[in-house]
Enzyme design. Structure first.
Site, mmCIF file in Angstrom:
data_model
loop_
_atom_site.group_PDB
_atom_site.id
_atom_site.type_symbol
_atom_site.label_atom_id
_atom_site.label_comp_id
_atom_site.label_asym_id
_atom_site.label_seq_id
_atom_site.Cartn_x
_atom_site.Cartn_y
_atom_site.Cartn_z
ATOM 1 N N CYS A 85 32.733 19.047 50.926
ATOM 2 C CA CYS A 85 33.762 19.302 51.919
ATOM 3 C C CYS A 85 33.320 20.428 52.825
ATOM 4 O O CYS A 85 32.417 21.193 52.490
ATOM 5 C CB CYS A 85 35.093 19.682 51.245
ATOM 6 N N CYS A 96 21.399 19.987 38.450
ATOM 7 C CA CYS A 96 21.175 18.548 38.649
ATOM 8 C C CYS A 96 19.738 18.165 38.312
ATOM 9 O O CYS A 96 19.462 17.008 37.973
ATOM 10 C CB CYS A 96 21.533 18.134 40.067
ATOM 11 N N ASP A 148 11.530 11.252 51.698
ATOM 12 C CA ASP A 148 12.983 11.441 51.678
ATOM 13 C C ASP A 148 13.299 12.680 50.860
ATOM 14 O O ASP A 148 12.423 13.229 50.178
ATOM 15 C CB ASP A 148 13.687 10.209 51.102
ATOM 16 N N TYR A 159 19.580 19.247 51.173
ATOM 17 C CA TYR A 159 20.219 18.115 51.840
ATOM 18 C C TYR A 159 21.537 18.427 52.532
ATOM 19 O O TYR A 159 21.766 18.007 53.656
ATOM 20 C CB TYR A 159 20.446 16.978 50.826
ATOM 21 N N SER A 195 17.769 12.214 56.701
ATOM 22 C CA SER A 195 17.676 13.157 55.589
ATOM 23 C C SER A 195 16.245 13.583 55.286
ATOM 24 O O SER A 195 15.993 14.719 54.888
ATOM 25 C CB SER A 195 18.303 12.549 54.332
ATOM 26 N N ASN A 244 36.600 23.816 49.190
ATOM 27 C CA ASN A 244 35.348 23.109 48.934
ATOM 28 C C ASN A 244 34.871 23.514 47.548
ATOM 29 O O ASN A 244 34.649 24.698 47.291
ATOM 30 C CB ASN A 244 34.298 23.484 49.989
ATOM 31 N N GLY A 245 34.700 22.541 46.663
ATOM 32 C CA GLY A 245 34.225 22.845 45.320
ATOM 33 C C GLY A 245 34.937 22.024 44.276
ATOM 34 O O GLY A 245 35.541 20.992 44.572
ATOM 35 N N CYS A 282 24.134 26.843 45.147
ATOM 36 C CA CYS A 282 23.639 25.468 44.994
ATOM 37 C C CYS A 282 22.363 25.257 45.806
ATOM 38 O O CYS A 282 22.381 25.300 47.036
ATOM 39 C CB CYS A 282 24.707 24.490 45.452
#
Length: 478
Positions: free
Chosen positions: A17, A451, A360, A257, A298, A117-118, A251
């Protein structure tokens, strides 16, 4: 959109967001918010909203769709006031239904609007506590939990209410709140999601990214510090460090990205960092090839860096239709199987007979990547080598990014060679974790890379019940 929608074509992590807030009595604040959200559109395409306050009343307009679809001259003129907050949304907790659009407006003890946002990892516990106190909810979003905690708080001021609520929130939250008292912005103690402070003349504003300041003529002052509460109002700016955290965990995927290339994160221009990722990727995984192409948009900065470092020519082998974003018209069954060509189309004149390096930024499930490789082979590419400017994604995010489950991730329980075979690539190489931090000029100690590594920086993260926990709870209680 549903996950099976052929226009939801990107395999990679979904944007989260974007938030914005401004106190500027001399300006058309709704119009400032509109253009700021326009600059933040990449962070969420499901809904958009703006709230303003005038003479103690809060007025909000929020709707499903893009910023340009939701707002026009008529409804912007219906948003007068001296301050505004805005939001663009991609759902992580709570569905994309209208009631989960933001800003959220509540008028309990305090009259507030909120944009967030989160993702809260203790959302279910806080929700249960508020329900036990008789507090009602109109959405399944964890953002309304934060709004309810603030609006029902008995403190004399919203600033003090927020200061008392912040330590109770676990997870990721870059949040803007507006009341007749002013605009307030705060960030979780680890600083997982971005939030920046800008200056517009002698007034101030806040936004998820600095690109929102550029479009309205504001300047970047600095980032809101993790655990900091910022108040904007008649008296100027008020700052308070509310939460002290031993662990900073910004993050790292924002650098890879999410952020717009022209934004600055941690004093670094994103475009420059991404080009360095491509340069480092070449040094780590060179390949004998004829042409470098990007998966637009991207992969474009990393492809630039890869081509520059390798000396290989770069070409536009994939053409992107940049007008594919959100549509309410679904293709028929015959067109559905060609869905990817709505977004990408290969050029046989560019790739035919050549050994291609495709660059990418990431792969999650791999469905789109597999189709792109097949399209390039159909267009005549003799070899297709895949280079990814991030490490393999093997673990879900619980802090506000939709990254699928481990079982859906193509790199989960597969070696790099196995992933290459699964995708149909002649070779595959990822940027190493060390190479990633070299490119952004920082270290793991101040970032979240769960991640990639599965090492979550916040306690109790693995106890998180999933992004639909509040929706399931609502169904049970209904």
């Amino acid at each position: 959109m549903t996950p099976t929608d052929p226009l939801q074509l990107r395999d990679g992590p979904r944007d989260e967001c974007g938030v914005f807030g401004v106190y500027a009595p001399e300006s058309e604040v709704a119009r400032l918010a509109y253009f700021a959200l326009y600059a933040l559109q990449h962070r969420g395409q499901e809904s958009a909203g703006i709230a303003t306050t005038d003479n103690g009343e809060i007025v909000a307009v929020r709707e499903l769709g893009l910023v340009s679809q939701v707002f026009d001259e008529t409804n912007l003129r219906a948003l007068p006031g001296s301050m505004a907050i805005g939001h663009v949304r991609y759902s992580t907790t709570g569905s994309s239904a209208w009631q989960n659009a933001q800003p959220i407006h509540r008028s309990d003890h305090h009259n507030v609007a909120l944009a967030h946002n989160g993702n809260l990892i203790n959302a279910v516990e806080l929700h249960a506590e508020l329900r036990d106190r008789g507090v009602g909810f109109t959405s399944t979003s964890d953002s309304e939990i934060i709004a309810a905690l603030i609006s029902t708080h008995e403190a004399d001021s919203v600033f003090e209410a927020i200061a008392d609520v912040m330590p109770r929130l676990e997870g990721a939250f870059s949040t803007v709140v507006m009341s007749p008292e002013g605009v307030f912005a705060f960030r979780d103690g680890a600083g997982l999601r971005p939030l920046a402070l800008g200056q517009l003349g002698d007034r101030y504003c806040v936004a998820s990214e600095s690109c929102a300041f550029d479009i309205i003529g504001a300047g970047l002052v600095r980032e809101v510090q993790p655990g900091e509460l910022v108040g904007l109002g008649e008296r100027g700016i008020e700052l308070r460090q509310v939460v002290e955290s031993e662990r900073r965990a910004f993050c790292v995927f924002e650098h890879i990205y999410f952020a717009r290339p022209d934004s600055k994160l941690e004093d670094k221009r994103v475009q420059v960092s991404r080009e360095r990722m491509g340069e480092t990727l070449w040094r780590e995984s060179p390949i004998d090839a004829d042409l470098v192409i990007a998966v637009p948009d991207s992969g474009s900065p990393a492809a630039n860096g890869f081509a520059k470092a390798s000396g290989l020519p770069q070409g536009d082998g994939l053409i992107k239709n940049r007008y594919v974003a959100r549509t309410f018209i679904q293709p028929g069954q015959e067109l559905r199987k060609h869905g990817l060509r709505m977004k990408f189309n290969p050029l046989p004149e560019i790739v035919g007979g050549k050994r291609i390096v495709v660059v990418d930024d990431s792969i999650v499930r791999g469905n789109t990547t597999r189709q792109i490789i097949g399209m390039l082979r159909d267009a005549g590419a003799s070899e297709v080598h895949l280079r990814i400017s991030a490490p393999p994604i093997r673990h879900p995010c619980h802090y506000g990014i939709d990254m699928s489950t481990r079982q859906e991730m193509i790199a989960h329980d597969r070696s790099v060679a196995e992933v290459a075979r699964e995708l149909g690539a002649d070779s595959l190489a990822y940027l190493s974790l060390e190479g990633l931090y070299e490119a952004i000029g920082s270290t793991r100690e101040t970032h979240c890379d769960a991640c990639f590594t599965g090492e979550y920086p916040l306690e109790r993260t693995e106890q998180h019940q999933g992004k639909n926990a509040l929706e399931e709870l609502a169904v049970v209680r209904a």
